[in-house]
Design a protein around this motif. Structure first.
Motif, short mmCIF file in Angstrom:
data_model
loop_
_atom_site.label_atom_id
_atom_site.label_comp_id
_atom_site.label_asym_id
_atom_site.label_seq_id
_atom_site.Cartn_x
_atom_site.Cartn_y
_atom_site.Cartn_z
N VAL A 105 2.50 60.52 -62.26
CA VAL A 105 1.35 59.82 -61.08
C VAL A 105 1.62 58.52 -60.64
O VAL A 105 1.52 57.50 -61.49
CB VAL A 105 -0.05 60.03 -61.50
N LEU A 106 2.20 58.43 -59.26
CA LEU A 106 2.72 56.88 -58.84
C LEU A 106 1.68 56.50 -57.97
O LEU A 106 0.96 57.14 -57.26
CB LEU A 106 3.82 57.19 -58.22
N GLY A 107 1.36 55.36 -57.67
CA GLY A 107 0.70 54.61 -56.62
C GLY A 107 0.50 53.16 -57.02
O GLY A 107 0.65 52.69 -58.23
N GLU A 108 0.21 52.49 -55.86
CA GLU A 108 -0.22 51.10 -56.12
C GLU A 108 -1.48 50.72 -56.79
O GLU A 108 -2.43 51.66 -56.98
CB GLU A 108 -0.17 50.08 -54.67
N ASN A 109 -1.78 49.63 -57.19
CA ASN A 109 -3.05 49.11 -57.90
C ASN A 109 -4.21 49.59 -56.70
O ASN A 109 -3.87 49.13 -55.25
CB ASN A 109 -3.15 47.71 -58.18
N ILE A 163 3.49 35.63 -55.50
CA ILE A 163 3.93 36.26 -56.52
C ILE A 163 3.49 37.57 -56.58
O ILE A 163 2.47 37.82 -56.71
CB ILE A 163 3.46 35.52 -57.93
N ALA A 164 4.28 38.66 -56.49
CA ALA A 164 4.29 40.09 -56.67
C ALA A 164 4.48 40.49 -57.96
O ALA A 164 5.44 39.99 -58.68
CB ALA A 164 4.91 40.69 -55.34
N GLY A 165 3.94 41.75 -58.37
CA GLY A 165 4.34 42.09 -59.52
C GLY A 165 3.34 43.18 -60.19
O GLY A 165 2.10 43.27 -59.50
N VAL A 166 3.66 44.03 -60.77
CA VAL A 166 2.60 45.05 -61.50
C VAL A 166 1.99 44.38 -62.29
O VAL A 166 2.39 43.40 -63.05
CB VAL A 166 3.53 46.13 -61.88
N MET A 216 7.70 39.01 -60.08
CA MET A 216 7.79 38.74 -61.59
C MET A 216 7.67 40.41 -62.14
O MET A 216 7.18 41.29 -61.73
CB MET A 216 6.19 38.27 -62.05
N HIS A 217 8.85 40.46 -63.17
CA HIS A 217 8.86 41.61 -63.91
C HIS A 217 8.93 41.27 -65.28
O HIS A 217 10.15 40.49 -65.83
CB HIS A 217 9.91 42.54 -63.45
N GLU A 276 12.29 46.95 -50.51
CA GLU A 276 13.15 46.20 -51.49
C GLU A 276 12.13 45.48 -52.36
O GLU A 276 12.35 45.55 -53.77
CB GLU A 276 13.73 45.14 -50.76
N VAL A 277 10.98 44.95 -52.28
CA VAL A 277 10.20 44.22 -52.94
C VAL A 277 9.57 45.21 -53.89
O VAL A 277 9.47 45.08 -55.31
CB VAL A 277 8.84 43.82 -52.21
N GLY A 278 9.30 46.41 -53.59
CA GLY A 278 8.52 47.51 -54.38
C GLY A 278 9.68 47.76 -55.59
O GLY A 278 9.54 48.20 -56.76
N ALA A 279 10.90 47.90 -55.01
CA ALA A 279 11.97 48.27 -56.03
C ALA A 279 12.29 47.14 -57.06
O ALA A 279 12.24 47.54 -58.30
CB ALA A 279 13.41 48.42 -55.58
N ALA A 280 12.11 45.90 -56.74
CA ALA A 280 12.09 44.96 -57.63
C ALA A 280 10.93 44.96 -58.67
O ALA A 280 11.14 44.56 -59.75
CB ALA A 280 12.14 43.31 -56.85
N MET A 281 9.60 45.35 -58.08
CA MET A 281 8.59 45.40 -59.01
C MET A 281 8.64 46.35 -59.80
O MET A 281 8.14 46.36 -61.41
CB MET A 281 7.37 45.45 -58.10
N ALA A 282 9.44 47.38 -59.64
CA ALA A 282 9.39 48.67 -60.50
C ALA A 282 10.73 48.12 -61.69
O ALA A 282 10.90 49.06 -62.48
CB ALA A 282 9.82 49.77 -59.84
#
Lengths: 329, 533, 360
Positions: free
Chosen positions: B68-72, B320-323, B504-505, B522-528
């Motif tokens: 199950v995927l999804g953003e915060n 700063i993005a990141g999960v 950040m990862h 692109e950003v989402g891929a880096a976050m993942a």
């Protein structure tokens, strides 16, 4: 130094000292065992002193009424279990602060016992626990006239100690009790009733305090006055910490603290065993100073436990003092 | 002796082959007829001010590992809590093995065969592994060694390495997670929900988890795997469902059809759209905030911030993005001085802050809006006036006393300037809404004309107007020359506000983007953790 | 199960604590009435007598205020620590330590003039209380040792210390029978204010006022409340928790110690029971007053009246312990009632879901 060593010898051969040690040990063990059960469920009950006073008064009164020490001590246990439930309702169900509620129970208990026991002060005991002879065992040198001659409550206390250890460590009920006392939210999520478990634990703790109080007036003194408990309840609270919430260690602590109570007065004046002048204690140690030791030792143990628990969880139940309401999860 | 009899009974329950599903009266007998293990349909769940689920659905096949995927904020956790009996849905149905369920408490879901492993483990540290596993469904009399053997056997069956007699506080995070999984297996869970299970694991432990889930699926159990990370979804899972804004935007995709671009597109919306960016009105000036090679360790000795260097210039907003849980919070706390850094330097302008306490860092012009508004940034039991002067009370009034009228003036000024709605200024803050609390906090932090501002999740949980108000304040500050470090899990916000965007990862800054040219994919891929850069 | 459930109110009931106190008092008086009826007394007559003894004349007022002094100061001592979330259960022992220190001064300077001796005794008492609190304070601040148990244990140590002194080193050689300490010098008695009240009333009122003002208005008091509200918020603004814990607990002990000093000023000599349960009563006072100095004064007067009333009915054949019973019942009643100032009793349907209310 030599005289002191000889004094120790005199002391150790004093059967009266050993009997006192065992009796106070029994009393402290029963009261502390009850507090262990309550605290294991996460409820600190600072009402032990007051609960013991109620138990002592009730037991003495019931002894006069019934003439049976067994009936009297059971009545006292039931009465104090009900009395302790007051703390349970206020602190567990209604969520008030456990410290304040427990202290209120002590003040209320001391007051109630004094109030209701006014007429008992001048009355002679109606029932009393007698020493129990175990036949040949009681004839053994040393342990015969002391350990194997103690009254039946001594054996009851040992039985309850073993039972408590077994229930806490080897049964589902004990697992639930400990879980509730460590993390109410986790226990609740696993389907353990938090409030019910705690209420029962507090009531059982009260019953034990009732036994201890009644044992005081049905065996040790045996008489009643309003200041009879005189800090024994606080020693019981201390013992729980001293024994690190474990029944076995609490028993050892109870005998140690009971020993301090028994030994104290014996260094006060020239005490001699029998008539022989050579069999006397010559060292004088003030008994009042000795009676401070249980409290000071407990502080010491608490400090050591705190230092030790820096790198590991505390031995104290983690949820002590915390009220629990599910909606706050 | 009694315990042995009991244990034999229990063992009988466990040892039945799981996929015959003969336990529980509400399960149909013939397993071949069952097409779905879990079916959530049209789930709505509203909270005050927030719609967490807006008709979300999820279908999980028996014996599969389903991502199950999804953003915060996409509604994943709410949906899983509905399945686990924590929340009752406002609308919609929950079916297990084609039978409709109505859970009123977590215990109901457990009884029906749903197990959930939360991100924050629900274990008792001083209990042994075995005690934690059997709590809530233990035999009346516990035989320690027999139970430990039994738990050990259960663990072995699924390849879960554990020591049944050890106390949980001694275990690593990965081991603790295995205990949680064992808890569910002990209750014979048919459906196991893992909420971002790899967030606390080392790569080796994560790989191990993959083998365990495969073993469970092999027995016909279904695993729901909540994740942000594409690579592990592709490795561990069979199918994926994607949630966005409380709705299901893609259901039961085969993971083979999923790549970084597609996944990010589904999670965050159109792949290439660039949202309304703020228009820069002033040129970016000198560096005002510099962090050099910062390392922060958590209580378990893990490097949660693993050598981060960054700079923020005058008037610049660095996003700063990141999960969640990739080191953003300890980074912010360490820059502000609340968490000790094991290594690295922090400076503001030409002043080195590294050795200073939080108070001195603030006095040197560093403002901090922490993630926890209430309890860190604001004192909940104190009133609005007290909270308004929390940073400045030392300078209000001479000698030992606080000048109350000056304090009240300051509070009134803040309340007016930032349009904070308080009933009475002398009431504890507890009754204020999130937006009002945050305006009070942000306003207070900016009141002393800081040089740099760290804003951690400043708009999380606020309603639309609340978000807009806070974002406007932040932009105004940048226009006035304040350097802003904006930490957020909201990509829209980061794209709209940032001049530069760092990702950040696992404790490191792994990528830097120009929001004007970068895509969300692109950003989402880096976050993942896909290593786009 | 019960069809009833406690739900948190969005805002606490205004004036809730006063309401809770009133309810507690009502509950206490009702239960007390039952006890009195059981003991064959007329509750109305007894309560009237108690009220009369406490408030019926200037002399009654003076006695009540005399009792309110130790209650108020002990309550303040507990409240100071309580406002930071710390429990000083050791006020009882600190009162004794104060009395011991004060007596010690009187013993070494028996010929000092009253205006010199009295302040010296009070200062010594303040130090005595602070010294007894120092150990628990250090242990709590630096080792994280729970202050509830350490302060509680030191009560019993202090009780035995005074017993030791009275029975041993400080025993009056001229006393016959039960050992007592020698009388304090005459000039150590606190001067009379009016009727039976001595200037202890003024001192206590001054301490409460000054401290109440200081706690409410000073930067120190502000930091105390921040730390009491949230430790993390205190760290966030750079308040040193260790130092706060240390100073607050020692200050709490010092205030309790002052009670011991003031008691000497209205006693002939130091006795074993010099603390008379005031330290424990102070905990009740502080708890009902929600750890606020302003509330402490009011509750102290109410409880002082209970004590005066309790003594007055002794002549009627009613044990004075009724006062302790009523105090404890007021507290328990107020504790129970206080729940309803922050929670509401709701009817629930059996299927309602208790764990809702938070967005995950």
């Amino acid at each position: 130094m030599i005289t002191f060593l000889s004094d120790i010898g005199v002391l150790l051969s004093d059967t009266g000292m050993w009997k006192n040690l065992i009796e106070f040990g029994i009393l402290l063990f029963l009261a502390a065992l009850g507090e262990v059960i309550a605290e294991k469920s996460g409820v600190l009950n600072l009402g032990v002193e007051g609960m013991m006073a109620v138990g002592a008064m009730t037991g003495y009164w019931a002894g006069i009424q019934t003439g049976s020490p067994w009936a009297a001590i059971i009545i006292a246990a039931v009465a104090v279990a009900l009395f302790a439930t007051l703390h349970g309702v206020v602190s567990v169900v209604l969520g008030a602060d456990q410290v304040v509620s427990g202290l209120a129970l002590t003040i209320l208990g001391l007051g109630l016992a004094a109030f209701l026991g006014t007429d008992l002060v001048s009355q002679a005991p109606g029932a009393k626990f007698d020493d129990l002879s175990l036949g040949a065992l009681s004839e053994l040198p040393g342990v015969g006239p002391t350990l194997f001659s103690m009254d039946a409550m001594g054996w009851v206390a040992l039985f309850f100690g073993a039972l408590t250890w077994f229930v806490i460590n080897r049964t589902r009920a004990g697992l639930n009790l400990r879980a509730v006392g460590e993390s109410a939210a986790t226990a609740d999520a696993a389907g353990t009733p938090v409030v019910g478990t705690r209420l029962i634990a507090v009531a059982i703790g009260g019953a034990f305090a009732g036994l201890a109080g009644a044992y005081l007036t049905l065996k040790i003194t045996p008489s009643w006055n309003e200041s009879i408990v005189g800090g024994l309840g606080w020693i019981a609270v201390a013992l729980v910490i001293f024994g690190a919430w474990r029944p076995g260690r609490v028993l050892i602590g109870a005998l140690l603290f009971g020993g301090l109570i028994a030994v104290g007065p014996r260094f006060q004046t020239r005490r001699c065993n029998g008539d022989e002048i050579t069999n006397c204690i010559t060292t004088e140690i003030n008994p009042i100073l000795v009676s401070m030791l249980p409290y000071l030792l407990t502080i010491l143990v608490l400090v050591v436990l705190s230092i030790r628990s820096r790198n590991r969880p505390s031995v104290a139940p983690a949820a002590i003092g915390q009220a629990y309401r599910r909606e706050e999860r | 002796m009694r315990s042995d009899v009991f244990l034999t009974e229990r063992r009988g329950e466990h040892r039945e082959p799981a996929h015959t599903t003969s336990t529980g009266p509400d399960r149909p007998s013939g397993v071949e007829n069952i097409v779905t293990a879990v079916e959530l349909d049209g789930i709505w769940k509203r909270f005050p001010g927030v719609i967490a689920n807006a008709g979300a659905s999820l279908t999980v096949a028996p014996g599969s590992v389903h991502a199950v995927l999804g953003e915060n904020g996409a509604g994943k956790t709410t949906l899983m809590n509905v399945l686990a009996g924590v929340y009752r849905p406002d609308e919609g149905t929950v079916r297990l093995d084609d039978v409709e369920q109505s859970f009123s408490k977590p215990a109901d879901a457990i009884a029906a065969g749903v197990g959930m492993v939360y991100q924050e483990f629900r274990l008792i540290p001083t209990f042994t592994v075995t005690e934690n596993v059997v709590l809530g469904s233990a035999p009346a009399v516990l035989s320690k060694s027999a139970l430990e053997t039994e738990v050990g056997e259960l663990a072995e069956r699924f390849g879960l390495q554990t020591n049944p007699g050890r106390e949980v506080w001694q275990l690593s995070m990965g081991e603790r997670q295995r205990v949680e999984i064992l808890k569910a297996l002990w209750r014979d869970a048919r459906v196991l929900i893992l909420d971002e299970p790899t967030a606390v694991l080392t790569p080796d432990e994560a790989a191990e988890l993959g083998r365990i889930t495969a073993a469970m699926a092999g027995e016909g159990r279904s695993i729901i795997f909540i994740s942000h990370k594409l690579d592990e979804v592709k490795t561990f899972c069979d199918e994926a469902t994607v949630l966005r804004g409380g709705k299901t935007v893609a259901s039961s995709l085969s993971v083979d059809d999923l790549d970084a671009g597609r996944m990010a597109e589904l999670m965050v919306g159109e792949a290439t759209a660039v949202s309304q960016r703020r228009v820069r009105t002033n040129p970016i000036g000198e560096h005002v905030l510099a962090v050099d090679d910062m390392v922060v360790h958590d209580v378990h000795g893990r490097a949660v911030v693993a050598g981060v260097s960054l700079t923020v210039a005058e008037g610049e907003i660095v996003g700063i993005a990141g999960v969640a849980g990739n080191g953003q919070r300890p980074l912010a706390d360490a820059i502000a001085g609340l968490t000790p850094a094991s290594q690295g330097r922090v400076s503001i302008g030409s002043t080195d802050l590294t050795k200073l306490n939080p108070r001195s860092r603030n006095a040197n012009g560093l403002a901090y809006v922490p993630e926890d508004r209430i309890g860190v940034g604001l004192a909940p039991r104190m009133n609005a006036v007290d909270n308004a002067i929390l940073r400045t009370y030392r300078s209000l009034g001479d000698g030992p006393f606080i000048d109350r009228s000056a304090a009240e003036d300051r509070a009134t000024d803040l309340i007016e300037r930032y349009n904070i709605k308080v009933g009475r200024v002398d009431q504890p803050l507890a009754g204020l809404s999130g937006g009002n609390l945050q305006r009070l906090l942000v306003g207070r932090e900016l009141d002393d004309n800081p040089i740099a501002l760290i804003a951690a999740q400043p708009t999380r949980g606020l309603d639309v107007q609340g978000v807009k108000a806070i974002q406007e304040i932040i932009v105004d500050q940048a226009v006035d020359g304040v350097g802003v470090l904006l930490i957020s899990e909201d990509l829209e916000e980061l794209f709209a506000l940032s001049d530069r965007l760092l990702v950040m990862h696992e404790g490191s800054v792994v990528a830097e983007f120009d929001p004007d040219t970068a895509t969300r994919a692109e950003v989402g891929a880096a976050m993942a953790g896909a290593g786009a850069h | 199960m019960f069809g009833l459930r406690l739900t948190k109110r969005e805002t606490p009931l205004p004036g809730g604590q006063i309401l809770a106190f009133a309810m507690g008092l009502l509950v206490a008086l009702l239960i007390g009435a039952v006890l009195l009826v059981v003991a064959d007394h007329s509750p109305l007559a007894i309560y009237t007598k108690m009220a009369d003894a406490a408030f019926g004349s200037p002399q009654a007022w003076s006695t009540t205020l005399n009792q309110a002094v130790p209650l108020g100061l002990a309550g303040l001592a507990v409240a100071v620590a309580g406002s930071m979330g710390l429990w000083n259960i050791g006020a009882e022992g600190q009162i004794i330590a104060g009395a011991i220190a004060g007596t010690w001064v009187a013993r070494i300077g028996p010929d000092l003039a009253g205006p010199v001796l009295i302040p010296l005794m009070i200062i010594a008492a303040v130090f005595g209380g602070a010294v007894l609190a120092l150990g628990p304070a250090l242990a709590r601040a630096h080792l994280g040792v729970n202050e509830i148990i350490t302060t509680l244990m030191l009560n019993e140590v202090a009780i035995r210390m005074v017993r030791y002194l009275v029975n041993g080193p400080w025993k009056d050689p001229t006393s016959i029978g039960f050992p007592v300490a020698p009388e304090l010098p005459e000039q150590s008695a606190l001067p009379t204010l009016f009727e039976r009240a001595n200037i202890g009333v003024l001192i206590a009122a001054a301490v409460l006022l000054v401290f109440g003002y200081f706690a409410a208005r000073s930067k120190w008091g502000f930091e105390l409340r921040v730390a009491g509200s949230s430790e993390k918020a205190a760290e966030y603004v750079g308040i040193s928790l260790k130092r706060k814990v240390l100073t607050v607990l020692v200050l709490s002990g010092a205030i309790a110690g002052m009670v011991g000093g003031l008691r000497l000023g209205s006693s002939d000599r130091i006795v074993e029971g010099i603390a008379e349960g005031w330290g424990f009563a102070g905990i009740i006072v502080a708890a009902i007053a929600l750890m606020r100095p302003s509330g402490v004064a009011a509750v102290a007067i109410a409880f002082g009246a209970l004590r005066v009333g309790g003594v007055a009915i002794k002549g009627q054949g009613v044990p004075a312990s009724i006062a302790e019973i009523l105090q404890a019942l007021v507290l328990l009643g107020a504790l129970g009632a206080a729940v309803f100032t922050t929670y509401r009793l709701d009817r629930t349907s059996a299927s309602s879901n208790a764990s809702e209310g938070a967005v995950a």
